[in-house]
Design a protein around this motif. Structure first.
Motif, PDB file in Angstrom:
ATOM      1  N   PHE A   1       0.794  -1.092   0.093  1.00  0.00           N
ATOM      2  CA  PHE A   1      -0.031   0.145  -0.065  1.00  0.00           C
ATOM      3  C   PHE A   1       0.594   1.377   0.192  1.00  0.00           C
ATOM      4  N   VAL A   2       2.115   1.004   0.904  1.00  0.00           N
ATOM      5  CA  VAL A   2       2.547   2.625   0.756  1.00  0.00           C
ATOM      6  C   VAL A   2       2.903   2.658  -0.737  1.00  0.00           C
ATOM      7  N   VAL A   3       3.499   1.381  -1.696  1.00  0.00           N
ATOM      8  CA  VAL A   3       3.965   1.524  -2.707  1.00  0.00           C
ATOM      9  C   VAL A   3       3.028   2.541  -3.830  1.00  0.00           C
ATOM     10  N   ASN A   4       1.942   1.243  -3.448  1.00  0.00           N
ATOM     11  CA  ASN A   4       0.808   1.552  -4.519  1.00  0.00           C
ATOM     12  C   ASN A   4      -0.434   1.413  -4.169  1.00  0.00           C
ATOM     13  N   ARG A   5      -1.576   2.472  -3.993  1.00  0.00           N
ATOM     14  CA  ARG A   5      -2.306   2.642  -3.510  1.00  0.00           C
ATOM     15  C   ARG A   5      -3.154   0.994  -3.836  1.00  0.00           C
ATOM     16  N   LYS A   6      -2.864   1.143  -5.206  1.00  0.00           N
ATOM     17  CA  LYS A   6      -4.774  -0.084  -5.702  1.00  0.00           C
ATOM     18  C   LYS A   6      -3.961  -1.065  -5.533  1.00  0.00           C
ATOM     19  N   PHE A   7      -2.802  -1.375  -5.779  1.00  0.00           N
ATOM     20  CA  PHE A   7      -2.632  -3.144  -5.597  1.00  0.00           C
ATOM     21  C   PHE A   7      -2.461  -3.508  -3.499  1.00  0.00           C
ATOM     22  N   GLY A   8      -2.301  -2.158  -3.068  1.00  0.00           N
ATOM     23  CA  GLY A   8      -2.158  -1.742  -1.860  1.00  0.00           C
ATOM     24  C   GLY A   8      -3.646  -2.964  -0.959  1.00  0.00           C
ATOM     25  N   VAL A   9      -4.457  -2.031  -1.450  1.00  0.00           N
ATOM     26  CA  VAL A   9      -6.214  -2.543  -1.570  1.00  0.00           C
ATOM     27  C   VAL A   9      -6.701  -3.153  -1.486  1.00  0.00           C
ATOM     28  N   ALA A  10      -5.985  -4.116  -2.992  1.00  0.00           N
ATOM     29  CA  ALA A  10      -6.172  -5.469  -2.688  1.00  0.00           C
ATOM     30  C   ALA A  10      -5.526  -6.088  -2.206  1.00  0.00           C
ATOM     31  N   ALA A  11      -4.355  -5.912  -1.599  1.00  0.00           N
ATOM     32  CA  ALA A  11      -3.262  -7.060  -0.785  1.00  0.00           C
ATOM     33  C   ALA A  11      -4.558  -6.916   0.724  1.00  0.00           C
ATOM     34  N   ILE A  12      -4.604  -5.795   0.812  1.00  0.00           N
ATOM     35  CA  ILE A  12      -5.272  -5.327   2.377  1.00  0.00           C
ATOM     36  C   ILE A  12      -7.059  -6.439   2.159  1.00  0.00           C
ATOM     37  N   ALA A  13      -7.433  -6.050   1.072  1.00  0.00           N
ATOM     38  CA  ALA A  13      -8.804  -7.722   1.311  1.00  0.00           C
ATOM     39  C   ALA A  13      -8.261  -8.792   1.213  1.00  0.00           C
ATOM     40  N   LEU A  14      -7.419  -9.069   0.748  1.00  0.00           N
ATOM     41  CA  LEU A  14      -6.736 -10.728   0.461  1.00  0.00           C
ATOM     42  C   LEU A  14      -6.403 -11.056   2.402  1.00  0.00           C
ATOM     43  N   ALA A  15      -5.495 -10.354   3.262  1.00  0.00           N
ATOM     44  CA  ALA A  15      -5.245  -9.865   4.245  1.00  0.00           C
ATOM     45  C   ALA A  15      -6.515 -10.030   4.963  1.00  0.00           C
ATOM     46  N   LEU A  16      -7.444  -9.541   4.612  1.00  0.00           N
ATOM     47  CA  LEU A  16      -8.468  -9.556   5.531  1.00  0.00           C
ATOM     48  C   LEU A  16      -9.253 -10.675   5.787  1.00  0.00           C
ATOM     49  N   LEU A  17      -9.745 -11.648   4.399  1.00  0.00           N
ATOM     50  CA  LEU A  17     -10.002 -12.808   3.500  1.00  0.00           C
ATOM     51  C   LEU A  17      -9.057 -13.484   4.641  1.00  0.00           C
ATOM     52  N   GLU A  18      -7.910 -13.323   4.599  1.00  0.00           N
ATOM     53  CA  GLU A  18      -6.995 -14.498   5.617  1.00  0.00           C
ATOM     54  C   GLU A  18      -7.214 -14.854   7.163  1.00  0.00           C
ATOM     55  N   GLY A  19      -7.366 -13.883   7.523  1.00  0.00           N
ATOM     56  CA  GLY A  19      -7.764 -13.573   9.142  1.00  0.00           C
ATOM     57  C   GLY A  19      -9.296 -13.999   9.698  1.00  0.00           C
ATOM     58  N   PHE A  20     -10.287 -13.658   8.682  1.00  0.00           N
ATOM     59  CA  PHE A  20     -11.954 -14.365   8.411  1.00  0.00           C
ATOM     60  C   PHE A  20     -11.725 -15.747   8.298  1.00  0.00           C
ATOM     61  N   CYS A  21     -10.865 -16.463   7.437  1.00  0.00           N
ATOM     62  CA  CYS A  21     -10.773 -17.285   6.946  1.00  0.00           C
ATOM     63  C   CYS A  21     -10.027 -18.638   7.679  1.00  0.00           C
ATOM     64  N   ARG A  22      -8.819 -17.740   8.834  1.00  0.00           N
ATOM     65  CA  ARG A  22      -8.646 -18.614  10.223  1.00  0.00           C
ATOM     66  C   ARG A  22      -8.973 -18.853  10.805  1.00  0.00           C
ATOM     67  N   VAL A  23     -10.014 -17.876  10.985  1.00  0.00           N
ATOM     68  CA  VAL A  23     -11.390 -18.003  12.514  1.00  0.00           C
ATOM     69  C   VAL A  23     -12.313 -19.473  11.457  1.00  0.00           C
ATOM     70  N   TYR A  24     -12.870 -19.274  10.179  1.00  0.00           N
ATOM     71  CA  TYR A  24     -13.235 -20.129  10.163  1.00  0.00           C
ATOM     72  C   TYR A  24     -13.386 -21.683  10.336  1.00  0.00           C
ATOM     73  N   MET A  25     -11.737 -21.686  10.182  1.00  0.00           N
ATOM     74  CA  MET A  25     -11.423 -22.830  10.259  1.00  0.00           C
ATOM     75  C   MET A  25     -10.821 -23.662  11.242  1.00  0.00           C
ATOM     76  N   GLY A  26     -11.243 -23.328  12.602  1.00  0.00           N
ATOM     77  CA  GLY A  26     -11.020 -23.263  14.044  1.00  0.00           C
ATOM     78  C   GLY A  26      -9.703 -23.333  14.764  1.00  0.00           C
ATOM     79  N   VAL A  27      -9.129 -22.627  13.934  1.00  0.00           N
ATOM     80  CA  VAL A  27      -7.831 -22.858  14.041  1.00  0.00           C
ATOM     81  C   VAL A  27      -7.117 -21.400  14.780  1.00  0.00           C
ATOM     82  N   HIS A  28      -7.854 -20.496  14.693  1.00  0.00           N
ATOM     83  CA  HIS A  28      -7.483 -19.356  15.695  1.00  0.00           C
ATOM     84  C   HIS A  28      -8.970 -18.379  16.179  1.00  0.00           C
ATOM     85  N   TYR A  29      -9.002 -17.319  16.895  1.00  0.00           N
ATOM     86  CA  TYR A  29      -9.585 -16.760  18.335  1.00  0.00           C
ATOM     87  C   TYR A  29      -9.423 -15.261  16.945  1.00  0.00           C
TER      88      TYR A  29
END
Length: 243
Positions: free
Chosen positions: A134-162
């Protein structure tokens, strides 16, 4: 600090059961997809976003912009690695067990998770990469942040993290990527500039954009100096340089 509040009245636990309950209600084939996405797929997607960002900034930017941007892109995975190292003592200090070790009735999609839970390595690494981009390029940074948030959701969905494991990981990745960015860029930008002048590796850094007024050779990243007119009369009426 192993004795974190883990009773049923804890909103962290309630949210865990609500999100993980989606896995219990979903068909088995969908859970298998979520297992792959949460464990490997999103991180592979992050790598592709990083590579796409690297290709894009070299294609559209000037030579100076390309050097600075490539230095920032290099910092993104380095920030992820540093954040993971910072997380090692945090995990050892908190000593929070995985949720399926403390609670029954969870749908655990990934077996063999025996290390501590707080904070999530996957969320930490994904967000450090995303913020670095995001510091380099906002467009790609926003896309990557969306993926990171989805990653967090998946970890809880999978039952391996609070959920708080994920929130802590997102915060840790963000803090490392932002706080160390000035020092990292101070060191990496001159290094990227030196690499750009290399005959063998310069293509990894140099801009692929041909400046206006460049010679007919069309070499990317070269300064736009018009070629002489060998053996002919130039436009100003003076004799051109001999061939």
């Amino acid at each position: 600090m192993a004795g974190l509040a883990l009773d049923g009245s804890n909103p962290d636990v309630r949210l865990l059961y609500e999100i993980n309950g989606l896995a219990k209600a979903a068909p088995a084939w969908f859970d298998r997809i979520m297992e792959f996405v949460g464990e490997y797929g999103i991180m592979l997607g992050m790598v592709l976003v990083v590579l796409w960002c690297w290709w894009s900034v070299r294609r559209r930017g000037t030579a100076e912009d390309a050097v600075s941007a490539v230095a920032g892109i290099v910092w993104a995975p380095l920030a992820a690695g540093i954040a993971l190292l910072v997380n090692i003592p945090i995990r050892g200090f908190v000593e929070r067990q995985r949720p399926f070790r403390e609670h029954t009735g969870l749908e655990v999609l990934v077996e063999g998770k025996n290390d501590f839970s707080f904070v999530s390595d996957h969320a930490t690494m994904a967000m450090a990469l995303a913020v670095g981009l995001f510091v380099v390029n906002r467009k790609f940074g926003v896309a990557a942040i969306a993926l990171a948030l989805l990653e967090g959701f998946c970890r809880v969905y999978m039952g391996v993290h609070y959920p708080t494991d994920v929130i802590g990981g997102l915060a840790l990745g963000t803090a490392v990527a932002l706080l160390l960015s000035p020092l990292a860029m101070m060191l990496l930008t001159p290094l990227a500039g030196a690499v750009s002048r290399s005959d063998r590796l310069g293509g990894l850094v140099r801009s692929r954009r041909v400046p206006t007024g460049a010679g007919s050779t069309g070499r990317p990243g070269t300064i736009g100096i018009p070629e002489p007119c060998p053996g002919a009369v130039c436009g100003d009426g003076e004799k051109g340089l001999a061939a």
